[in-house]
Design an enzyme around this catalytic site. Sequence first.
Site, mmCIF file in Angstrom:
data_model
loop_
_atom_site.group_PDB
_atom_site.id
_atom_site.type_symbol
_atom_site.label_atom_id
_atom_site.label_comp_id
_atom_site.label_asym_id
_atom_site.label_seq_id
_atom_site.Cartn_x
_atom_site.Cartn_y
_atom_site.Cartn_z
ATOM 1 N N LYS A 1 -11.450 -1.831 5.707
ATOM 2 C CA LYS A 1 -10.339 -1.389 6.540
ATOM 3 C C LYS A 1 -10.914 -0.710 7.787
ATOM 4 O O LYS A 1 -11.751 0.189 7.674
ATOM 5 C CB LYS A 1 -9.468 -0.402 5.754
ATOM 6 C CG LYS A 1 -8.458 0.379 6.582
ATOM 7 C CD LYS A 1 -7.760 1.408 5.700
ATOM 8 C CE LYS A 1 -6.865 2.330 6.503
ATOM 9 N NZ LYS A 1 -6.120 3.272 5.641
ATOM 10 N N ARG B 1 0.245 10.305 -0.044
ATOM 11 C CA ARG B 1 0.502 11.389 0.902
ATOM 12 C C ARG B 1 1.679 12.256 0.488
ATOM 13 O O ARG B 1 2.001 13.231 1.169
ATOM 14 C CB ARG B 1 0.765 10.821 2.307
ATOM 15 C CG ARG B 1 -0.383 10.004 2.859
ATOM 16 C CD ARG B 1 -0.073 9.486 4.245
ATOM 17 N NE ARG B 1 -1.042 8.491 4.686
ATOM 18 C CZ ARG B 1 -0.979 7.834 5.839
ATOM 19 N NH1 ARG B 1 0.010 8.099 6.677
ATOM 20 N NH2 ARG B 1 -1.893 6.941 6.150
ATOM 21 N N GLU C 1 0.845 -1.195 0.000
ATOM 22 C CA GLU C 1 0.000 0.000 0.000
ATOM 23 C C GLU C 1 0.881 1.246 0.000
ATOM 24 O O GLU C 1 1.443 1.633 1.027
ATOM 25 C CB GLU C 1 -0.922 0.005 1.224
ATOM 26 C CG GLU C 1 -1.805 1.241 1.288
ATOM 27 C CD GLU C 1 -2.607 1.334 2.573
ATOM 28 O OE1 GLU C 1 -3.000 2.467 2.933
ATOM 29 O OE2 GLU C 1 -2.844 0.299 3.220
#
Length: 214
Positions: A135, A51, A47
């Site tokens: 999640k 960001r 993952e």
Amino acid sequence: MAVTQEKLTALQVMQDAPVIPVIVLNDVKHAVPMAKALVAGGIRMLEITLRTSVALDCMRAIAAEVPDAVVGAGTIRSAADAKAALAAGARFGVSPGYTSTVGKTCQDIGLSLLPGVATGSEIMMAQEDGFTELKFFPAMQAGGPNLLKAWAGPFTDVRFCPTGGVSLENAPQLLALPNVVCVGGSWLVTPQDLANGDWAKITQLAKEASALSR
């Protein structure tokens, strides 16, 4: 053996290993050796969080140069994020929360999604749109194992990947729960190890994560 390019389901992503590493990359040159180090330790589902300004470039590099890795995009917050991630080679996405726009966009473009949830209402919203693998974020801050145990009653058909505050030490407690398939964690790839180019340490951490029982 390289991973085939068939569409992956969210459950397949979750079942591949006990831990999905949550990765923040600030330098494209770290992407390929980091991915190779994780794969060498038995972790293939990566993952890469959206960001940083180089996240998409890092995904492209890994997708092109590390065929045994499966690129995923974290921090998907909009339809545009999902489309950009797919174009950069991502084969699954992870979101910090859930909106129908994000969920339906991922379904439309064929990008498997692990939607982020922290409340029963968010679980129900995601389920309405067809998502049953979710999640749980931020897991430890929002209630940790106790909340997951509580959700097991009303949400018997939902499976979770707790992420947020998860470590090698508390991961076994989460993985022991029947509604948890895997966990997400940032301890496998730290800023210090990236800066030092300590790929051997990342491989060792990946091996430890791969060996966790569930």
